[in-house]
Design a protein around this motif. Sequence first.
Motif, mmCIF file in Angstrom:
data_model
loop_
_atom_site.group_PDB
_atom_site.id
_atom_site.type_symbol
_atom_site.label_atom_id
_atom_site.label_comp_id
_atom_site.label_asym_id
_atom_site.label_seq_id
_atom_site.Cartn_x
_atom_site.Cartn_y
_atom_site.Cartn_z
ATOM 1 N N ARG A 31 0.759 -1.188 -0.091
ATOM 2 C CA ARG A 31 0.054 0.037 0.058
ATOM 3 C C ARG A 31 0.995 1.258 0.007
ATOM 4 N NH1 ARG A 31 -0.789 3.039 4.010
ATOM 5 N NH2 ARG A 31 -0.244 1.557 5.611
ATOM 6 N N ARG A 32 1.821 1.297 0.940
ATOM 7 C CA ARG A 32 2.923 2.290 1.067
ATOM 8 C C ARG A 32 3.623 2.677 -0.318
ATOM 9 N NH1 ARG A 32 4.308 -0.389 5.922
ATOM 10 N NH2 ARG A 32 2.793 0.412 7.462
ATOM 11 N N ALA A 33 3.861 1.594 -0.949
ATOM 12 C CA ALA A 33 4.671 1.923 -2.337
ATOM 13 C C ALA A 33 3.700 2.481 -3.232
ATOM 14 C CB ALA A 33 5.091 0.272 -2.807
ATOM 15 N N GLU A 34 2.414 2.008 -3.398
ATOM 16 C CA GLU A 34 1.741 2.547 -4.384
ATOM 17 C C GLU A 34 1.387 4.159 -3.832
ATOM 18 O OE1 GLU A 34 -2.085 0.814 -5.007
ATOM 19 O OE2 GLU A 34 -2.532 1.723 -6.868
ATOM 20 N N GLU A 35 1.144 4.307 -2.658
ATOM 21 C CA GLU A 35 0.701 5.707 -2.081
ATOM 22 C C GLU A 35 2.057 6.488 -2.521
ATOM 23 O OE1 GLU A 35 -0.077 5.346 2.089
ATOM 24 O OE2 GLU A 35 -1.981 4.348 1.739
ATOM 25 N N ALA A 36 3.253 5.994 -2.448
ATOM 26 C CA ALA A 36 4.480 6.698 -2.787
ATOM 27 C C ALA A 36 4.881 6.812 -4.111
ATOM 28 C CB ALA A 36 5.663 6.124 -2.184
ATOM 29 N N GLY A 37 3.796 6.485 -5.084
ATOM 30 C CA GLY A 37 3.756 6.637 -6.539
ATOM 31 C C GLY A 37 4.839 5.788 -7.057
ATOM 32 N N CYS A 38 5.023 4.751 -6.560
ATOM 33 C CA CYS A 38 5.823 3.690 -7.248
ATOM 34 C C CYS A 38 4.878 3.003 -8.494
ATOM 35 C CB CYS A 38 6.201 2.647 -6.364
ATOM 36 S SG CYS A 38 7.286 3.044 -5.073
ATOM 37 N N GLY A 39 5.681 2.794 -9.485
ATOM 38 C CA GLY A 39 4.813 2.128 -10.745
ATOM 39 C C GLY A 39 4.340 0.732 -10.383
ATOM 40 N N ALA A 40 5.126 0.197 -9.586
ATOM 41 C CA ALA A 40 4.701 -1.441 -9.338
ATOM 42 C C ALA A 40 5.601 -1.694 -8.118
ATOM 43 C CB ALA A 40 5.190 -2.444 -10.540
ATOM 44 N N ILE A 41 5.372 -2.841 -7.691
ATOM 45 C CA ILE A 41 6.124 -3.444 -6.667
ATOM 46 C C ILE A 41 6.541 -4.686 -6.907
ATOM 47 C CG2 ILE A 41 4.991 -2.390 -4.492
ATOM 48 C CD1 ILE A 41 3.841 -5.315 -3.904
ATOM 49 N N SER A 42 7.755 -5.167 -6.567
ATOM 50 C CA SER A 42 8.338 -6.695 -6.583
ATOM 51 C C SER A 42 8.224 -7.413 -5.658
ATOM 52 C CB SER A 42 9.461 -6.390 -7.402
ATOM 53 O OG SER A 42 10.007 -7.921 -7.886
ATOM 54 N N LEU A 43 7.673 -8.519 -5.581
ATOM 55 C CA LEU A 43 7.958 -9.486 -4.350
ATOM 56 C C LEU A 43 8.794 -10.514 -4.855
ATOM 57 C CD1 LEU A 43 4.204 -10.005 -3.630
ATOM 58 C CD2 LEU A 43 5.746 -8.539 -2.174
ATOM 59 N N HIS A 44 9.580 -11.192 -3.604
ATOM 60 C CA HIS A 44 10.795 -12.168 -4.037
ATOM 61 C C HIS A 44 10.580 -13.319 -3.570
ATOM 62 C CE1 HIS A 44 14.706 -13.676 -3.773
ATOM 63 N NE2 HIS A 44 15.356 -12.672 -4.356
ATOM 64 N N CYS A 45 10.388 -14.317 -4.269
ATOM 65 C CA CYS A 45 10.604 -15.887 -3.382
ATOM 66 C C CYS A 45 11.706 -16.797 -4.329
ATOM 67 C CB CYS A 45 9.084 -16.440 -3.624
ATOM 68 S SG CYS A 45 8.447 -17.031 -5.235
ATOM 69 N N ALA A 46 12.615 -15.884 -4.700
ATOM 70 C CA ALA A 46 13.573 -16.519 -5.559
ATOM 71 C C ALA A 46 14.735 -17.320 -4.832
ATOM 72 C CB ALA A 46 14.075 -15.826 -6.674
ATOM 73 N N HIS A 47 15.586 -18.171 -5.175
ATOM 74 C CA HIS A 47 16.940 -18.336 -4.561
ATOM 75 C C HIS A 47 16.816 -19.284 -3.091
ATOM 76 C CE1 HIS A 47 18.012 -14.493 -6.877
ATOM 77 N NE2 HIS A 47 17.876 -15.509 -7.861
ATOM 78 N N ALA A 48 15.520 -19.626 -2.826
ATOM 79 C CA ALA A 48 15.489 -20.278 -1.628
ATOM 80 C C ALA A 48 15.997 -19.286 -0.407
ATOM 81 C CB ALA A 48 16.415 -21.479 -1.476
ATOM 82 N N TYR A 49 15.586 -18.236 -0.745
ATOM 83 C CA TYR A 49 16.247 -16.804 -0.014
ATOM 84 C C TYR A 49 15.249 -16.143 0.464
ATOM 85 C CZ TYR A 49 20.112 -13.372 0.221
ATOM 86 O OH TYR A 49 20.948 -12.457 0.711
ATOM 87 N N MET A 50 15.531 -15.338 1.484
ATOM 88 C CA MET A 50 14.500 -14.288 2.271
ATOM 89 C C MET A 50 13.224 -15.294 2.841
ATOM 90 S SD MET A 50 15.201 -10.713 1.160
ATOM 91 C CE MET A 50 16.729 -9.999 0.180
ATOM 92 N N LEU A 51 12.464 -14.650 3.418
ATOM 93 C CA LEU A 51 11.259 -15.365 4.059
ATOM 94 C C LEU A 51 10.434 -16.025 3.100
ATOM 95 C CD1 LEU A 51 10.480 -16.003 7.144
ATOM 96 C CD2 LEU A 51 9.067 -14.144 6.908
ATOM 97 N N PRO A 52 9.927 -15.523 2.022
ATOM 98 C CA PRO A 52 9.160 -16.071 1.045
ATOM 99 C C PRO A 52 9.775 -17.332 0.343
ATOM 100 C CG PRO A 52 8.761 -13.724 0.833
ATOM 101 C CD PRO A 52 10.055 -14.033 1.625
#
Lengths: 661, 661, 661
Positions: free
Chosen positions: B155-176
């Motif tokens: 939500r905050r990203a959209e509110e900040a005028g970003c064009g999109a967001i990217s989520l990350h579930c690659a590389h068996a890395y980070m929480l997702p």
Amino acid sequence: MDMKHSRLFSPLQIGSLTLSNRVGMAPMSMDYEAADGTVPKRLADVFVRRAEGGTGYVMIDAVTIDSKYPYMGNTTALDRDELVPQFKEFADRVKEAGSTLVPQIIHPGPESVCGYRHIAPLGPSANTNANCHVSRSISIDEIHDIIKQFGQAARRAEEAGCGAISLHCAHAYMLPGSFLSPLRNKRMDEYGGSLDNRARFVIEMIEEARRNVSPDFPIFLRISGDERMVGGNSLEDMLYLAPKFEAAGVSMLEVSGGTQYEGLEHIIPCQNKSRGVNVYEASEIKKVVGIPVYAVGKINDIRYAAEIVERGLVDGVAMGRPLLADPDLCKKAVEGQFDEITPCASCGGSCISRSEAAPECHCHINPRLGREYEFPDVPAEKSKKVLVIGAGPGGMMAAVTAAERGHDVTVWEADDKIGGQLNLAVVAPGKQEMTQWMVHLNYRAKKAGVKFEFNKEATAEDVKALAPEAVIVATGAKPLVPPIKGTQDYPVLTAHDFLRGKFVIPKGRVCVLGGGAVACETAETALENARPNSYTRGYDASIGDIDVTLVEMLPQLLTGVCAPNREPLIRKLKSKGVHINVNTKIMEVTDHEVKVQRQDGTQEWLEGFDYVLFGLGSRNYDPLSETLKEFVPEVHVIGDAVRARQASYAMWEGFEKAYSL
Amino acid sequence: MDMKHSRLFSPLQIGSLTLSNRVGMAPMSMDYEAADGTVPKRLADVFVRRAEGGTGYVMIDAVTIDSKYPYMGNTTALDRDELVPQFKEFADRVKEAGSTLVPQIIHPGPESVCGYRHIAPLGPSANTNANCHVSRSISIDEIHDIIKQFGQAARRAEEAGCGAISLHCAHAYMLPGSFLSPLRNKRMDEYGGSLDNRARFVIEMIEEARRNVSPDFPIFLRISGDERMVGGNSLEDMLYLAPKFEAAGVSMLEVSGGTQYEGLEHIIPCQNKSRGVNVYEASEIKKVVGIPVYAVGKINDIRYAAEIVERGLVDGVAMGRPLLADPDLCKKAVEGQFDEITPCASCGGSCISRSEAAPECHCHINPRLGREYEFPDVPAEKSKKVLVIGAGPGGMMAAVTAAERGHDVTVWEADDKIGGQLNLAVVAPGKQEMTQWMVHLNYRAKKAGVKFEFNKEATAEDVKALAPEAVIVATGAKPLVPPIKGTQDYPVLTAHDFLRGKFVIPKGRVCVLGGGAVACETAETALENARPNSYTRGYDASIGDIDVTLVEMLPQLLTGVCAPNREPLIRKLKSKGVHINVNTKIMEVTDHEVKVQRQDGTQEWLEGFDYVLFGLGSRNYDPLSETLKEFVPEVHVIGDAVRARQASYAMWEGFEKAYSL
Amino acid sequence: MDMKHSRLFSPLQIGSLTLSNRVGMAPMSMDYEAADGTVPKRLADVFVRRAEGGTGYVMIDAVTIDSKYPYMGNTTALDRDELVPQFKEFADRVKEAGSTLVPQIIHPGPESVCGYRHIAPLGPSANTNANCHVSRSISIDEIHDIIKQFGQAARRAEEAGCGAISLHCAHAYMLPGSFLSPLRNKRMDEYGGSLDNRARFVIEMIEEARRNVSPDFPIFLRISGDERMVGGNSLEDMLYLAPKFEAAGVSMLEVSGGTQYEGLEHIIPCQNKSRGVNVYEASEIKKVVGIPVYAVGKINDIRYAAEIVERGLVDGVAMGRPLLADPDLCKKAVEGQFDEITPCASCGGSCISRSEAAPECHCHINPRLGREYEFPDVPAEKSKKVLVIGAGPGGMMAAVTAAERGHDVTVWEADDKIGGQLNLAVVAPGKQEMTQWMVHLNYRAKKAGVKFEFNKEATAEDVKALAPEAVIVATGAKPLVPPIKGTQDYPVLTAHDFLRGKFVIPKGRVCVLGGGAVACETAETALENARPNSYTRGYDASIGDIDVTLVEMLPQLLTGVCAPNREPLIRKLKSKGVHINVNTKIMEVTDHEVKVQRQDGTQEWLEGFDYVLFGLGSRNYDPLSETLKEFVPEVHVIGDAVRARQASYAMWEGFEKAYSL
């Protein structure tokens, strides 16, 4: 498949060239070349004979644009206009025989053997070639000059009546290939760096050739679809470049693979590679160009070739060694006479391997290679009653040759089947293809009326009873058990008997004495069979892990074996943890220990073996010939019965003696 | 290819976002982040500058949804509403520059460095991260809370005028990513077990993000097309999940590959990987979804990027390091100015490697990275006559920078070509891509009128005769032969001369002293050239097997070399049987032996070498600067001439000194 | 995915056979067979039960055409007309249950265990089988006789009312497969040599079967899409042969892969293989034939099966072990009840491994396998208050079984989560799939009202307070630290605690005592975590290379572990340089050294370890049962609490005790 109406045997138009079918003879180094760059009759005959056999086009290997830089000792050339007339004669002979001559126009670059003449080979950068000579990085002016030489050579080829030319930038090899490959090209000018820059030399070469021949004169280009090397060009890179080569003027792409130095096994796939090693890359490249794409690389069965063309994966195939084995491959295929085709087993035994003793290209299964018209297919003057003792490779070749010349031939074989020692050579993984020689000779023998008696150990009396006019002794060889201390005191196990299945090795530590093909393939086979508590009927503690040690007197394993077979097998033995002792002499043996002497003279016992196997080669076995000479008019001893060597010698001597009866 | 009308440079509509082209800036850890989670100008400038350079979208790496769990030391955050305004400023700057900002919204999970703050990182299970901190397995309630945090950050990203967001579930890395991968997720509740269960966290995260942004606000998702690990997710698994991610609300898939821990080389492919390592997986995934699919992973040439988009394999590409090297990559490509593009050689030298001395992301070939507007492209106040001594990386960067600032620049180079020591660094397989730096600098030097003199060893007299107003001494370094006992008594062979091709090693036992890049690449190259009785002119007994021994004082080989280059090379050396001695000091040498001292103080002679090569690094070479300072107004010594280090220091110092003239 | 309307669950017409869906039960050796070749009820029940569960067809393994050559100890047969009636009863039971019986008609060839009865197995050539028996090369007349036997067996199958027959030439295994594969077939007659010749036996077998059944009676053929072995048949070869098999009369192709001897892991892919290992080959073969193509090989999730059929890669799937785990797999899938499906984790633990103690096929997670109707799904006569102590595999199975039988069940678990020691077994790469058992049991437990208390170490007082009518003690086992000299004097680190993440190993030399699964997976996991100076926050000298040593008393590592898991792990440990000591007893330990005794009695200290980990298995832990027996009416101790063994025993005993309450 009905070959006559197959796509493989349908015509193909490439620019001005109409090919009768889509089988091309791939370029191979014959080592029959002449010192002056001309094409000697012996070399020309090889291609003319394949043209007569129905091959779509025949490609002569390594025609240099600059004789100062020879590829091999002698290198065919088109670097001077005065060479055109004799080349034209050659091209015309091929045309009359129904095919078309395609010279492979090259500059050997880093590969030149000029290093032996103390001239630094030329290259994009300082590359160390297979002879350990370092090439000189050529200047941009030299590049432009060499590009022009390519143009002139192309012109001469057309003038000589060739149907097309082939340029070569495959295998990170020769000047164009080494410019294209990041493994060789370390330049920092406009001919180095990015893939586009590294391709600049090749593209300028194509454009220059195109400028110097008729617009529709076909230019073939041989590429590596994938150099299959870390740091080499990948398929992705070739998919990017292929349309650019087409745009520069290429009319057909011949897709090979691999690189010359790092993996000869990739560019000349032998017995440990599957068929059609480059078909996938060729089929992917076909999707991004509008010109025909041929695949090359272990396409050693015409039915398989027809199938991949029929499925539209490729537009044609280049076959090399199969055409050395049988010049009439295409003719026989079109007639559906597949059993008649003399098969290539991709053994690399005498077409790739070179040695002082055999510095030229030969073929195990085709004794006529390089003497194409010396042994015409005509009956012998007088039919004789011939006995061949031994149905190994030599005996079978002798029996077939004699019978096909009208002689009345009988074969006696001590074993219950044909093959002799070849039955041992086909056991290891990847070696099975050599059975195809025997299947073929067996087919021809039966067709020519040869009579066989198996389980028949020949005796002088039996021979006397048969009263043959000529005997060919092909009794082969027996395992060699040298008079090493201990061999008399302990039961001797031979690698030969293990490969025959006479005993099994369920588990334990195995020492194989020797380092040649028999010893190394025995080590490989023992490890293949190591299937500890596999999916067996209940856990069988008698089957477990196997640990192998090799002891070889020479400085390296598999001396003389062609690199495409030698290097993968050594890698495999090392990866399976085989303990390799070279430069190590065997001083004494027991059934569980081996006393060795190292190069520095130190001696030690290698202990704790469950099996000690003798794989030290074999010794000729000829118990009869001298006796037979007393009452048989003509007695010829051939192959291993004379001296244990490669199967090729048995087959060549079998052919020559039988033909001369 | 005409880039202007290429598919790569055609617009792409993704939900509410219209991208001007299909080139995205891939997320990379810059290490310019702020402690409070805001975006400091220095960091924002990196993205704004790439936006100005025509990049379709720019993605800022690792924007955490929870500052308590920092990814790196400092981690950008959108975990509090009060962060939106400053993020909006940043997004607006990117928009004004013609591109769109896409924050990569993450929770570092097991990768958090909170372990250094004695807070256990969070994860699906007890995973040991790269810092050897063990993560805590979070409860289901915590999962639901964290999922909500993702929604709020979106939500905050959209509110900040970003064009999109990217989520990350690659590389068996980070929480997702660690929830998705069977390598990390060992749970036994509904978030563990089957692929569907392991995907539950990722799908709930997507759905929650979708619920908290406008229906057509684009959500990108980065996945590993194949984790390339035994026991990891395969392409088959991703082909199964991709449609589910689409159904959950994903608007575009960015396909990477590999896993973070087990093989950094797969997720940041460097010099031993082919281009487009994930293009095949991306093209297969594209067949099973209706949303655009981008490929990422060593797409380091815009022409190659255009080709794979043109062929319809993928809809777009994410390029990371190539945009660090040249922020104007897209602008130059659209104009067809490919030679103008500063090339990325995928060296990983200073963008991936981190050390106490260089804790931030830098780029060998782009000294302006991270100080984007500090060195405007404007002429120097006064044009000076400048002499640069040495055409290695440092000298070339200095010459180009000075000439492009209007100075009258002459370069003297002792060798016959540019490149200096880089000519050694490009020899080993996979290293050739670094030639592209020199090809590029050479192009710009010529364009800016730099005059070159080769084979010119500079002397004080020559300099005096030229009378330059400023001299930049870039004379590099010479091989280091430390005063070890024996070096005076025996001819010393250096690894440098071997790599230069000054001598060859046909066969035998080789000892290379040292364990850094030069030593290890010398060992690698020597083994590559080992082509015993290859396809050579007759069997040449002088060429045979090569056995290599390395002796390194430090506790490990290739200290400081980035993991994607270091680990594959060590694996390769081990697989080729190299005998590796670490923690081993060199006490004495002869031409065939080396006396070493082990960590426990014991000493022994390593004997029987045919070659002993010195690969112990190099020592600065600056014979002139002090003398020149006597009569040249401005003298600057740069790079290895000061102290032997990575080429990056030479290029940065060359730039800075030349810019400051 | 809506399974009801999926292509997987749509009918498929194959000749005269209408299959209700495209899921087939793959053939597996159950070892319930009868000595006289008939089908005992116990064996028939396995297939009837899967028919009741909605499986499209069920295939009974290895029905021999000649009882003289048994495949396993007992082998089902159709080699005599008098066997037809009882086989018809079996087929009718399957038909009534809604499916169709497909016997796999075989001649075991080289694989026959007749070697144990001192009868040489038959084969194309002298092959050494998994039991180290050497097969006899059969004559051409014997070939023709055997081909006729195939025809007769096919006739009998149709007469017995089977829906189809399946012939088998996969895995270079059994008579047809060994004739087809160059790894086994070294013949030099018309049944050896070329691919066409090696396929002759298979094609004549198909044609003879076709002649002896109705024209539309379906004949399935199982092939290896790729033998995945150097020297074996490749996909290219199978693409060439598949149309010929179709033309000979095959109605459906079941595509497997690999070879039996060299890589059991390929034909029965277990925990280190991705899903759908043969889907690519099957999808390529589908392009060259007009008949349906099924894929087989680790398709262990019905949703994945549905997806590859939906995408048109294959027409159907054969699932083996997943149907052993859950006979109602198809029924539950069609209803969308995926959580209800008892999952197969491809562990191979008791369906592949065989031992004196467990000579039959069992399934870890399905205690009813092989006793299909012994435990009907009916409530217990009287509902009891039951306490289960321990939520490991045994405890969970007991709790679920009791609760589903109507008992009031409470589980106390000392840890904070379910799983017990299985939490250790799932840590190593590839082992995660076993979490699916716990996820499934956890789902059923909650559904059946089981109450859980975690972090609850059971005491007699607590039990007394709860006053259960029955207690099942499933307290598992604790790491075994045998009374070796030194264990009292130094802190003991256990492999168990390392796998639990209780401590980390950043770098250094590690000695793991033991050679079973826990020890070997500890070695593997330690090496996986070895990420020297990876992409970490600054160079962290505390993280570096890891070197591992294993010390095992037995003659080999991983004794009893099924070959598909055992051999790849041993290969991996060896490739990572693990120092493996077998036949080595541990005499004494310190925290940095281990004193060992070799098989020959010699003793030595292994020194310089940074970590010494105990991985010597575990010892049963049952602190309570005796005390509980004093006041609890029914007390049952199960699984490792009795004696440390495979998880299967815990689950089977948990089921049996709970069911008997």
